[in-house]
Design an enzyme around this catalytic site. Sequence first.
Site, short mmCIF file in Angstrom:
data_model
loop_
_atom_site.label_atom_id
_atom_site.label_comp_id
_atom_site.label_asym_id
_atom_site.label_seq_id
_atom_site.Cartn_x
_atom_site.Cartn_y
_atom_site.Cartn_z
N LYS A 54 0.84 -1.21 0.00
CA LYS A 54 0.00 0.00 0.00
C LYS A 54 0.88 1.26 0.00
CE LYS A 54 -3.67 -2.59 2.17
NZ LYS A 54 -4.34 -3.07 3.39
N GLN A 98 -5.24 -2.01 9.63
CA GLN A 98 -4.88 -3.28 9.00
C GLN A 98 -5.39 -4.43 9.88
OE1 GLN A 98 -3.29 -3.55 5.90
NE2 GLN A 98 -3.79 -5.73 6.12
N ASP A 121 -11.39 2.25 3.55
CA ASP A 121 -11.63 0.82 3.37
C ASP A 121 -13.11 0.54 3.14
OD1 ASP A 121 -9.59 -1.03 3.14
OD2 ASP A 121 -9.21 -1.19 5.29
#
Length: 282
Positions: A54, A98, A121
Amino acid sequence: MSARVISGKEVAEEILSNDLRLRVEKLKGKNIVPKLVVILVGEMKASASYVAQKEKFAGKAGIESEVRRFEDTISEEEILDEINKINTDSSIHGVIVQLPLPKHISVTKVLNSIDPSKDVDGFTPSNVGKLFLGEDTLVSCTPKGIMSILKSADVNLTGMNVTVIGRSNIVGKPVSILCQQQNATVTMCHSKTRDLNAKLADADVIIVAAGVPKFINGDQIPNGAVVVDVGIHNIEGKLCGDVDFESASKKASAITPVPGGVGPMTVCALIENTIIAAERSS
Ligand code: NAD
């Protein structure tokens, strides 16, 4: 038949060059540098590797990214405090946590504490609800990446039969909704589905997110179907997906590989969401 291999890596690079970098330049012209913060708890090797991908893609797009690392002994309250700080920091446009998190921390509580406008997200109830209603929102990254990959392969979903294997909140459910919104007839399968093969028999597109290595093979795939393999597994140091690529590629008309298929598209979607969040803040 030998399937066309749809490279998510190439599609992501095209989106980067033809779209994302230009949008970042435009924002920079207004003195806005899109910024993503990644919260990483603990030392899981796979998580560290995903986060590194990322960061790398963010750098290529010209956006800022920062990884905030915490020991896995961090309390839920401390993470919630950190997210609260990020929510109120106007220099940060997107934040992700995460996953997985250590067991003593409630994933639901943590994700729900993210400001929906920074939820790149697309996991907060507000953004999921908007997706369900077909409203403009930050769409979660893997489903968004799958839709981009299908678009890049010129798959027009109108009237098509799409079979989705897996009903998780992060892949199966949202991708089913997105396919329906593009006028597909969607069959959602899961671990309690009876006669999975019958559900695959008339599929034009098969999206596999079961989390089981090489779960689907060529015998189960109708001739000419498009196969999207979401799974990712490290088996004795070698990566594979939920689909047995070798046999499946003899039946499918097009197929995504693992690695290099859905994975890079997921990362690309995350960076695009961060850019969208920055555009909306301007
Ligand atoms: P999950 O474990 O949350 O969900 C798996 C789903 O598959 C469940 O709904 C379950 O009912 C279904 N399933 C399991 N066994 C089945 C069976 N025998 N028959 C039919 N359905 C069955 O998984 P997830 O988070 O959706 O992820 C799925 C896979 O995709 C994993 O391998 C994961 O690592 C991978 N993944 C990849 C990316 C990426 O960017 N490439 C992103 C997210 C997830």
